[in-house]
Scaffold this active site. Structure first.
Site, PDB file in Angstrom:
ATOM      1  N   HIS A  66       0.816  -1.219   0.000  1.00 34.65           N
ATOM      2  CA  HIS A  66       0.000   0.000   0.000  1.00 34.65           C
ATOM      3  C   HIS A  66       0.855   1.278   0.000  1.00 34.65           C
ATOM      4  O   HIS A  66       0.766   2.074  -0.926  1.00 34.65           O
ATOM      5  CB  HIS A  66      -1.005  -0.053   1.154  1.00 34.65           C
ATOM      6  N   HIS A  91       3.988   6.876   5.409  1.00 33.76           N
ATOM      7  CA  HIS A  91       2.786   7.560   5.893  1.00 33.76           C
ATOM      8  C   HIS A  91       1.970   6.787   6.920  1.00 33.76           C
ATOM      9  O   HIS A  91       1.253   7.371   7.722  1.00 33.76           O
ATOM     10  CB  HIS A  91       1.907   8.033   4.724  1.00 33.76           C
ATOM     11  N   GLU A  95       1.575   5.560  12.745  1.00 29.27           N
ATOM     12  CA  GLU A  95       0.281   5.211  13.309  1.00 29.27           C
ATOM     13  C   GLU A  95       0.144   3.729  13.630  1.00 29.27           C
ATOM     14  O   GLU A  95      -0.429   3.352  14.627  1.00 29.27           O
ATOM     15  CB  GLU A  95      -0.828   5.643  12.354  1.00 29.27           C
ATOM     16  N   ASP A  96       0.657   2.888  12.739  1.00 34.41           N
ATOM     17  CA  ASP A  96       0.368   1.459  12.866  1.00 34.41           C
ATOM     18  C   ASP A  96       1.493   0.609  13.421  1.00 34.41           C
ATOM     19  O   ASP A  96       1.316  -0.578  13.635  1.00 34.41           O
ATOM     20  CB  ASP A  96       0.012   0.869  11.477  1.00 34.41           C
ATOM     21  N   ASP A 156      -3.216   8.457  -1.100  1.00 34.98           N
ATOM     22  CA  ASP A 156      -3.568   7.414  -0.143  1.00 34.98           C
ATOM     23  C   ASP A 156      -5.033   7.041  -0.336  1.00 34.98           C
ATOM     24  O   ASP A 156      -5.397   5.869  -0.457  1.00 34.98           O
ATOM     25  CB  ASP A 156      -3.316   7.975   1.265  1.00 34.98           C
TER      26      ASP A 156
HETATM   27 MN    MN Z   1      -2.639   4.657   4.072  1.00 37.31          MN
END
Ligand code: MN
Length: 741
Positions: A66, A91, A95-96, A156
């Site tokens: 992705h 990106h 966050e992940d 995105d």
């Molecule tokens: Mn994304």
């Protein structure tokens, strides 16, 4: 085969896929970066691969594909450079995964960290259950910080939309709604036409699949006939165009599925009768200086052969659109008497029309026009800084101001002013200067006196007469459409309110002194009691005698310098009311009070819309229906966009003012893994423990998944949020979503 064999095989396959995607990305970057860029991109790639190594997308493929694809889109389809690629690769990392922003700052520097931070904030705000309007505001705030944040976010979103098939239906719908509400118009405004068109088509594929496939099928079936026609149309032009002596290309492009469908719907004609299924585009390759004259030469060549329809001539070469679009459009009567739209432009204009903002920057200053994006970004900043706290108002301002087309008008000295379409004489006054707006007494358009709310047309010359004693009033809001004018009038009203509120404040001071209670704590108690948003509202209500303070204070006594409510018999009763586990359908202890259009809702007949079922605390608006009275909708209701866009004049602002003990229906959709029996019991138990009543409950399951629908009776959004969170925390529950439709 053993399990180890399978997993090694899968790992090998994953590696191949990832390498192939990365090589593909590098190919698009060829010639765009130096050695240092290459090293950094490689490092970002390796960091992303490692950070996402255990994650997979819903489709089952390795997650890192992705970000790699998003990076490719930013280069290939927007035209951004190495920094954007690094940010796109990273990106989703913060966050992940365990990687922190600090790690990124150390390795890639301040700029990259800043952009990644912006992207992370945007992402987390979208995952939260905050209203769309708030999200929208956040998108725009990052837009003014570094435009690349929004451009990468666009890529995105585009990749997520392209790969939406693997998502459950309700998620598809939610993402599609957000895309058509925020991303498609924003793409349009940023001049990313390719993105806008694809967003709209992909959204339609989800929301109206039958129509989508029917139109795309018909486009396929008629392709050969269309190509023949375009050939027939072009044939007599070729020699003439060759004579001009500049390189050119001719394209015949079908319009987007979405725009064709829109025509079928609005004009109520069948597919077969739509004459402009395609447009012919003629692109000339000439230096900037010659663009304008060559475009007009091409126009004259075409119209020598085919008869033009004069009112369809649009000249965005001389005056580009506010989003930077430049092109010369005309419609002519082609072979067999059919209308054909022709777009004439240079290679540079074509690149701008496809890649928008990014390409526009590349050519900054080339066309001798003031920089339209700078102007636009300034107005975005203006609206953001106007301190509009109500998100719905903000969206309305934004939609009318920054997504709409514009009119050009002139000051008496001949200076040009650009205003949104529909702007009024009074808007013009405010656009000159706030003081000119505040004190405007008479406005002339083309030397004739006009009403303040007079709508301006292209080319109007406007002059304003002012008088120091003039003051804006609430009624002025009806006469303006621009965000600047609205927010200036509102803040003048607020100031006036504050001024009048001082009388109320004085009254309260005297009362509290007599009762021997502390002023500030007593004010707080009353503000809470009336559920006001601000103490100024209390002062104003007292001053204007909206509330009778003497009567109100009879319900309180002084205790230790504080205002304490005197318990009444009724209150005692209320405490006993909630019965655990009861299945009472609806418990009405009074209609909730609203402010509709700034006035008390008591004078209106209204009900809550069942499409979005608002709950106390939700951002809401009132809509006057043609036959069913007034309906209160949530600001992020799926119908809101349509209602606001088409029936803006029927919309009134609505706010909650009282926390009456009313129950609201909130519909939740719960999905998860069906781990055998007991899930129904655990869900209902959890809700009972929170002392919330269930109105209805249904559950269905297949292939190890379950989907439950629960209608809850809640008092406000806090209670609802609590319920959502607690349900989410249950084992085997994957998503809990408040139903939009
Ligand atoms: Mn994304």
């Amino acid at each position: 085969m053993t399990t180890t064999d399978i997993s090694t095989e899968r790992a090998e396959e994953d590696k191949r896929l990832i390498m192939a995607a990365y090589r593909n990305l590098l190919r698009t970057l060829e010639g765009k970066c130096d050695e240092k860029d290459k090293k950094n991109i490689r490092a970002a790639y390796e960091l992303a691969v490692d950070a996402h190594k255990t994650q997979r997308r819903k489709s089952g493929e390795p997650y890192v594909l992705h970000p790699i694809e998003v990076a490719r889109i930013t280069v290939d389809e927007i035209g951004l450079g190495p920094t954007a690629v690094i940010c796109a690769l990273l990106h989703d990392v913060v966050e992940d995964t365990p990687v922190t922003l600090e790690d990124i700052r150390k390795q890639f520097g301040e700029k990259v960290a800043l952009i990644v931070d912006g992207l992370t904030k945007l992402d987390s705000s979208f995952n939260a259950d905050s209203p769309q309007a708030e999200n929208f505001k956040k998108v725009l705030t990052t837009l003014t910080e570094d435009v690349r944040v929004v451009l990468i976010k666009m890529s995105d979103r585009l990749h997520n939309m392209r790969t939406l098939g693997a998502m459950p239906r309700h998620k598809q719908l939610k993402i599609a709604a957000e895309t058509s509400y925020i991303y498609a118009p924003l793409a349009h405004r940023l001049g990313l036409y390719g993105f806008k068109t694809e967003f709209q088509d992909l959204c339609m594929k989800i929301t109206e699949p039958d129509a989508y496939y029917s139109v795309s099928q018909k486009l396929k079936e008629t392709k050969a006939a269309r190509e023949n026609y375009i050939e027939e149309f072009i044939a007599p032009l070729r020699t003439e165009l060759d004579d001009i002596g500049v390189p050119y290309r001719i394209l015949g492009r079908p319009k987007s599925i979405y725009s064709i469908w829109n025509k079928i719907k609005t004009k109520k004609v069948p597919f077969e009768e739509i004459y402009d299924l395609f447009a012919v585009r003629i692109i000339v390759d000439v230096p900037p200086k010659k663009e304008k004259s060559v475009c007009w030469l091409v126009y004259s060549t075409i119209t020598d052969i085919y008869r033009p329809i004069p009112e369809r001539l649009k000249d965005w070469v001389t005056t580009p659109k506010a989003n930077g679009y430049e092109s010369l459009h005309t419609t002519i009567i082609g072979p067999k008497g059919r209308y054909v739209e022709v777009q004439i432009r240079s290679e540079r204009m074509d690149e701008i029309s496809e890649k928008g903002f990014a390409a526009h920057w590349k050519y900054k200053g080339v066309n001798g026009q003031p920089d339209v994006f700078d102007t636009w970004l300034d107005s975005v900043r203006d609206i953001l800084e106007s301190g509009n706290e109500n998100a719905t108002e903000f969206i309305n301002d934004f939609k009318t101001n920054l997504f709409s087309e514009e009119v050009f008008v002139y000051t008496p000295k001949g200076d040009m002013k650009m205003l949104p379409k529909g702007a009024t004489a009074l808007d013009f006054a405010f656009s000159i200067h706030t003081d000119v707006g505040y004190h405007a007494t008479a406005i002339k358009v083309n030397n004739k006196l006009v009403p303040m709310g007079h709508q301006l047309n292209n080319g109007d010359q406007v002059s304003v007469t002012t008088n120091k004693s003039q003051k804006p009033s609430e009624g002025w809001l009806k006469w303006v459409v621009t965000g600047k004018a609205r927010s200036k009038i509102r803040s003048a009203m607020k100031e006036e309110r504050r001024r009048r509120g001082r009388d109320g404040e004085e009254q309260l001071r005297r009362k509290f002194k007599n009762m021997n209670v502390d002023f500030e704590s007593a004010v707080n108690t009353l503000v809470k009691y009336f559920n006001y948003a601000h103490f100024a509202d209390l002062f104003y209500a007292v001053a204007e005698e909206e509330i009778n303070i003497t009567t109100v204070l009879k319900k309180f006594k002084a205790e230790d310098g504080k205002l304490v409510p005197i318990p009444t018999e009724k209150k005692e009763e209320e405490k006993k009311t909630p019965v655990k586990g009861s299945r009472v359908l609806r418990r009405f202890n009074g209609t909730p009070k609203l402010l509709i259009g700034g006035e008390s809702s008591e004078q209106y007949e209204y009900s809550f819309a069942t499409c979005c079922s608002p709950v106390l605390g939700d951002d809401i608006f009132a809509y006057i229906t043609a036959t069913a009275g007034m309906k209160i909708h949530r600001a992020n209701c799926a119908n809101a966009e349509h209602l606001m866009a088409n029936y803006g004049y029927r919309i009134l602002k609505a706010e909650w003012v009282s926390g009456a003990n009313t129950e609201f229906v909130a519909n939740l959709v719960i999905t998860g893994v069906d781990a055998g029996r007991g899930i129904i019991q655990r869900l209902t138990q959890e809700i009972n423990d929170l002392d919330i009543n269930i109105r209805s409950f249904s559950i269905s399951g297949h292939e190890g998944y379950f989907e439950g629908k629960i209608a809850l009776l809640v008092n406000n959004t806090d209670q609802l949020t609590l319920a959502v969170k607690s349900l989410q925390n249950l084992d085997n529950v994957s998503t809990v979503i408040r139903e939009e439709v």
